[in-house]
Design a protein around this motif. Structure first.
Motif, PDB file in Angstrom:
ATOM      1  N   LEU A 129      -8.874  -5.552  -2.272  1.00 12.67           N
ATOM      2  CA  LEU A 129      -7.892  -6.331  -3.021  1.00 12.67           C
ATOM      3  C   LEU A 129      -7.410  -7.515  -2.180  1.00 12.67           C
ATOM      4  O   LEU A 129      -7.252  -8.636  -2.692  1.00 12.67           O
ATOM      5  N   ALA A 130      -7.192  -7.275  -0.884  1.00 13.75           N
ATOM      6  CA  ALA A 130      -6.767  -8.368   0.004  1.00 13.75           C
ATOM      7  C   ALA A 130      -7.823  -9.462   0.081  1.00 13.75           C
ATOM      8  O   ALA A 130      -7.506 -10.657   0.024  1.00 13.75           O
ATOM      9  N   LEU A 131      -9.071  -9.072   0.189  1.00 16.30           N
ATOM     10  CA  LEU A 131     -10.142 -10.067   0.272  1.00 16.30           C
ATOM     11  C   LEU A 131     -10.252 -10.868  -1.026  1.00 16.30           C
ATOM     12  O   LEU A 131     -10.504 -12.075  -1.000  1.00 16.30           O
ATOM     13  N   ARG A 132     -10.049 -10.179  -2.164  1.00 14.57           N
ATOM     14  CA  ARG A 132     -10.065 -10.917  -3.437  1.00 14.57           C
ATOM     15  C   ARG A 132      -8.901 -11.896  -3.505  1.00 14.57           C
ATOM     16  O   ARG A 132      -9.050 -13.015  -3.998  1.00 14.57           O
ATOM     17  N   ARG A 133      -7.747 -11.478  -3.022  1.00 12.62           N
ATOM     18  CA  ARG A 133      -6.582 -12.359  -3.073  1.00 12.62           C
ATOM     19  C   ARG A 133      -6.751 -13.549  -2.138  1.00 12.62           C
ATOM     20  O   ARG A 133      -6.360 -14.671  -2.473  1.00 12.62           O
ATOM     21  N   ILE A 134      -7.354 -13.335  -0.972  1.00 16.08           N
ATOM     22  CA  ILE A 134      -7.611 -14.443  -0.045  1.00 16.08           C
ATOM     23  C   ILE A 134      -8.554 -15.453  -0.690  1.00 16.08           C
ATOM     24  O   ILE A 134      -8.375 -16.666  -0.579  1.00 16.08           O
TER      25      ILE A 134
ATOM     26  N   VAL B   5       0.846  -1.189   0.000  1.00 17.54           N
ATOM     27  CA  VAL B   5       0.000   0.000   0.000  1.00 17.54           C
ATOM     28  C   VAL B   5       0.885   1.244   0.000  1.00 17.54           C
ATOM     29  O   VAL B   5       1.792   1.369   0.842  1.00 17.54           O
ATOM     30  N   LEU B   6       0.654   2.141  -0.956  1.00 19.70           N
ATOM     31  CA  LEU B   6       1.317   3.440  -1.087  1.00 19.70           C
ATOM     32  C   LEU B   6       2.777   3.339  -1.520  1.00 19.70           C
ATOM     33  O   LEU B   6       3.236   4.095  -2.361  1.00 19.70           O
ATOM     34  N   ARG B   7       3.525   2.443  -0.906  1.00 17.40           N
ATOM     35  CA  ARG B   7       4.898   2.168  -1.309  1.00 17.40           C
ATOM     36  C   ARG B   7       4.963   0.747  -1.841  1.00 17.40           C
ATOM     37  O   ARG B   7       4.150  -0.099  -1.457  1.00 17.40           O
ATOM     38  N   HIS B   8       5.967   0.470  -2.676  1.00 14.21           N
ATOM     39  CA  HIS B   8       6.115  -0.912  -3.143  1.00 14.21           C
ATOM     40  C   HIS B   8       7.589  -1.250  -3.270  1.00 14.21           C
ATOM     41  O   HIS B   8       8.447  -0.386  -3.525  1.00 14.21           O
ATOM     42  N   ILE B   9       7.890  -2.509  -3.050  1.00 11.08           N
ATOM     43  CA  ILE B   9       9.241  -3.039  -3.179  1.00 11.08           C
ATOM     44  C   ILE B   9       9.193  -4.285  -4.053  1.00 11.08           C
ATOM     45  O   ILE B   9       8.118  -4.830  -4.316  1.00 11.08           O
ATOM     46  N   GLY B  10      10.360  -4.748  -4.477  1.00 13.14           N
ATOM     47  CA  GLY B  10      10.406  -5.956  -5.298  1.00 13.14           C
ATOM     48  C   GLY B  10      10.027  -5.681  -6.737  1.00 13.14           C
ATOM     49  O   GLY B  10       9.731  -4.557  -7.141  1.00 13.14           O
ATOM     50  N   GLU B  11      10.039  -6.735  -7.507  1.00  9.80           N
ATOM     51  CA  GLU B  11       9.737  -6.634  -8.935  1.00  9.80           C
ATOM     52  C   GLU B  11       8.294  -7.055  -9.209  1.00  9.80           C
ATOM     53  O   GLU B  11       7.810  -8.026  -8.628  1.00  9.80           O
ATOM     54  N   PRO B  12       7.588  -6.332 -10.087  1.00  8.76           N
ATOM     55  CA  PRO B  12       6.234  -6.766 -10.441  1.00  8.76           C
ATOM     56  C   PRO B  12       6.292  -8.102 -11.174  1.00  8.76           C
ATOM     57  O   PRO B  12       7.349  -8.463 -11.703  1.00  8.76           O
ATOM     58  N   PRO B  13       5.179  -8.845 -11.208  1.00  8.84           N
ATOM     59  CA  PRO B  13       3.861  -8.422 -10.727  1.00  8.84           C
ATOM     60  C   PRO B  13       3.705  -8.602  -9.216  1.00  8.84           C
ATOM     61  O   PRO B  13       4.231  -9.544  -8.638  1.00  8.84           O
ATOM     62  N   PHE B  14       3.005  -7.652  -8.591  1.00 15.15           N
ATOM     63  CA  PHE B  14       2.634  -7.780  -7.186  1.00 15.15           C
ATOM     64  C   PHE B  14       1.303  -7.067  -6.982  1.00 15.15           C
ATOM     65  O   PHE B  14       0.874  -6.271  -7.822  1.00 15.15           O
ATOM     66  N   ASP B  15       0.650  -7.373  -5.878  1.00 16.59           N
ATOM     67  CA  ASP B  15      -0.605  -6.705  -5.532  1.00 16.59           C
ATOM     68  C   ASP B  15      -0.276  -5.374  -4.866  1.00 16.59           C
ATOM     69  O   ASP B  15       0.533  -5.312  -3.919  1.00 16.59           O
ATOM     70  N   TYR B  16      -0.930  -4.302  -5.322  1.00 12.52           N
ATOM     71  CA  TYR B  16      -0.599  -2.967  -4.837  1.00 12.52           C
ATOM     72  C   TYR B  16      -1.816  -2.069  -4.939  1.00 12.52           C
ATOM     73  O   TYR B  16      -2.589  -2.126  -5.903  1.00 12.52           O
TER      74      TYR B  16
ATOM     75  N   PRO C 213      -6.141 -17.182  -4.294  1.00 13.90           N
ATOM     76  CA  PRO C 213      -4.697 -17.023  -4.085  1.00 13.90           C
ATOM     77  C   PRO C 213      -3.875 -17.071  -5.372  1.00 13.90           C
ATOM     78  O   PRO C 213      -2.801 -16.462  -5.435  1.00 13.90           O
ATOM     79  N   ASP C 214      -4.340 -17.782  -6.381  1.00 13.41           N
ATOM     80  CA  ASP C 214      -3.540 -17.978  -7.586  1.00 13.41           C
ATOM     81  C   ASP C 214      -3.934 -17.067  -8.742  1.00 13.41           C
ATOM     82  O   ASP C 214      -3.419 -17.216  -9.854  1.00 13.41           O
ATOM     83  N   GLY C 215      -4.826 -16.123  -8.486  1.00 12.96           N
ATOM     84  CA  GLY C 215      -5.255 -15.229  -9.557  1.00 12.96           C
ATOM     85  C   GLY C 215      -4.176 -14.246  -9.965  1.00 12.96           C
ATOM     86  O   GLY C 215      -3.147 -14.097  -9.292  1.00 12.96           O
ATOM     87  N   ALA C 216      -4.386 -13.552 -11.084  1.00 10.41           N
ATOM     88  CA  ALA C 216      -3.429 -12.566 -11.579  1.00 10.41           C
ATOM     89  C   ALA C 216      -3.275 -11.432 -10.577  1.00 10.41           C
ATOM     90  O   ALA C 216      -4.240 -11.013  -9.934  1.00 10.41           O
ATOM     91  N   ARG C 217      -2.051 -10.956 -10.419  1.00 13.28           N
ATOM     92  CA  ARG C 217      -1.784  -9.859  -9.498  1.00 13.28           C
ATOM     93  C   ARG C 217      -2.429  -8.575 -10.012  1.00 13.28           C
ATOM     94  O   ARG C 217      -2.567  -8.362 -11.220  1.00 13.28           O
TER      95      ARG C 217
END
Length: 356
Positions: free
Chosen positions: A315-320, A159-170, A323-327
């Motif tokens: 977004l968190a609830l969708r990911r829960i 949230v607001l900041r991001h680290i690492g390489e995409p794809p990630f949930d943000y 779990p394997d869906g597109a970021r």
């Protein structure tokens, strides 16, 4: 003893079973179980009757034990870096609003921008079996942390900041575009010497602001560029404005990393005997509630903290649930709320929609 009167012997509550509650309420044991798990399948009058029996018998639901039997705890961990900043109060309110609609609750932690402190909180949240993490990464966070959370099988939304390489949930706001809106407005007002005040380069939210600043100056062909790194506090804004105003040539406008820096800058200008909006225009970022109440009222880039919180939670609830869906990256469009601190009549300037 009436049905709603708790038992006087606290030791008795330790042995209360679901069958005891069922008998007391006149329902089946399975109905009691559904009520405890907050199932929507139970009629409201039945739910209230069971809840009265639970209270009367002094039963305490062991949610931790239930979590060990099931797969979810209906909890999310939320880690931010500055809980004292009103921005995060609004963001957490948005998170809780979205979670409450789905029967979830959040555990809030303040990392104080310390990766070590952040790590301790994350490990504790893992112990409590949270279903997911909303993380505003502390400055200097190792990008491998995202892989660590994945190995723990805990979905992580940055949230607001991001680290690492995409794809990630943000979930966040287009800070680069927001600064561009501010520069565009100042140039339209005739400013050619525009400084940027505040921030450290060690995280994405600052890099994006600075990128927007440099790109906008280049787009308008402006040679003057002055960027002062600092903390993002009132004190920093107050301390650095005299430095800028003593330079030759001095800037005629300042865009600030956040509203707190801008509030300090406004006060610093007044202490110098300068009139904000006339002698130097000031624009903040976030559009906190206080921005409209100042003297002068602060022009600010609205970054929509409540909406960012809601989007992050959804977004968190969708990911829960998948779990394997597109970021997913959810990036909200900023809005420039024009007020007296930049010497212009109040208005609202919006960017094109950039939500993805």
């Amino acid at each position: 003893m009436s049905q709603d009167t708790p038992r006087p012997d606290s030791r008795a509550s330790r042995s209360v079973t679901l069958q005891d509650i069922a008998a007391h309420a006149g329902v089946s044991r399975s109905t009691v179980s559904l009520v405890l798990r907050e199932s929507p399948l139970v009629a409201e009058d039945t739910r209230r009757r069971v809840q009265r029996s639970i209270k009367a018998l002094g039963y305490v639901y062991n949610r931790g034990a239930a979590a060990l039997r099931g797969r979810r705890t209906a909890t999310l961990g939320v880690v931010v870096y500055d809980i004292a900043n009103p921005f995060f109060g609004a963001m957490v309110a948005g998170i809780d609003a979205a979670l409450n609609r789905e029967g979830y609750v959040s555990f809030l932690a303040n990392s104080e921008d310390s990766p070590a402190r952040q790590q301790r909180f994350l490990e504790r949240m893992r112990e409590h079996r949270v279903d997911g993490i909303l993380l505003c990464p502390a400055q200097g966070t190792d990008p491998r942390l995202i892989d660590t959370l994945a190995s723990w099988q805990i979905p992580c939304i940055q949230v607001l900041r991001h680290i690492g390489e995409p794809p990630f949930d943000y979930a966040g706001t287009d800070f680069r575009r927001g600064v561009g809106l501010a520069i565009d407005h100042l140039v339209a007002q005739g400013h050619e010497r525009i400084a940027f005040l505040g921030g450290h380069i060690e995280h994405s939210a600052t890099r994006e602001r600075w990128q927007g600043y440099r790109e906008a100056l280049a787009r308008h062909g402006l040679a003057y560029q002055r960027l002062l790194r600092s903390d993002v506090t009132r004190r920093a804004g107050f301390a650095l404005i005299p430095v800028l105003m003593a330079e030759s040539p001095a800037p005629t406008a300042v865009v600030c990393h956040n509203d707190l820096v801008a509030f300090g800058a406004l006060l610093g200008l007044k202490r110098l005997g300068r009139v904000p909006g006339r002698d130097c225009a000031v624009i903040g970022t976030d559009d906190l509630e206080e921005a409209a109440l100042g003297d002068p009222a602060l022009t600010s880039i609205a970054t929509h903290p409540h909406a960012v919180g809601e989007e992050a939670a959804r977004l968190a609830l969708r990911r829960i649930g998948n779990p394997d869906g597109a970021r997913e990256l959810v990036v909200l469009s900023p809005r420039l709320q024009v007020r007296d601190s930049c010497g212009a009549h109040a208005s609202t300037l919006e960017s094109p929609v950039t939500t993805t």
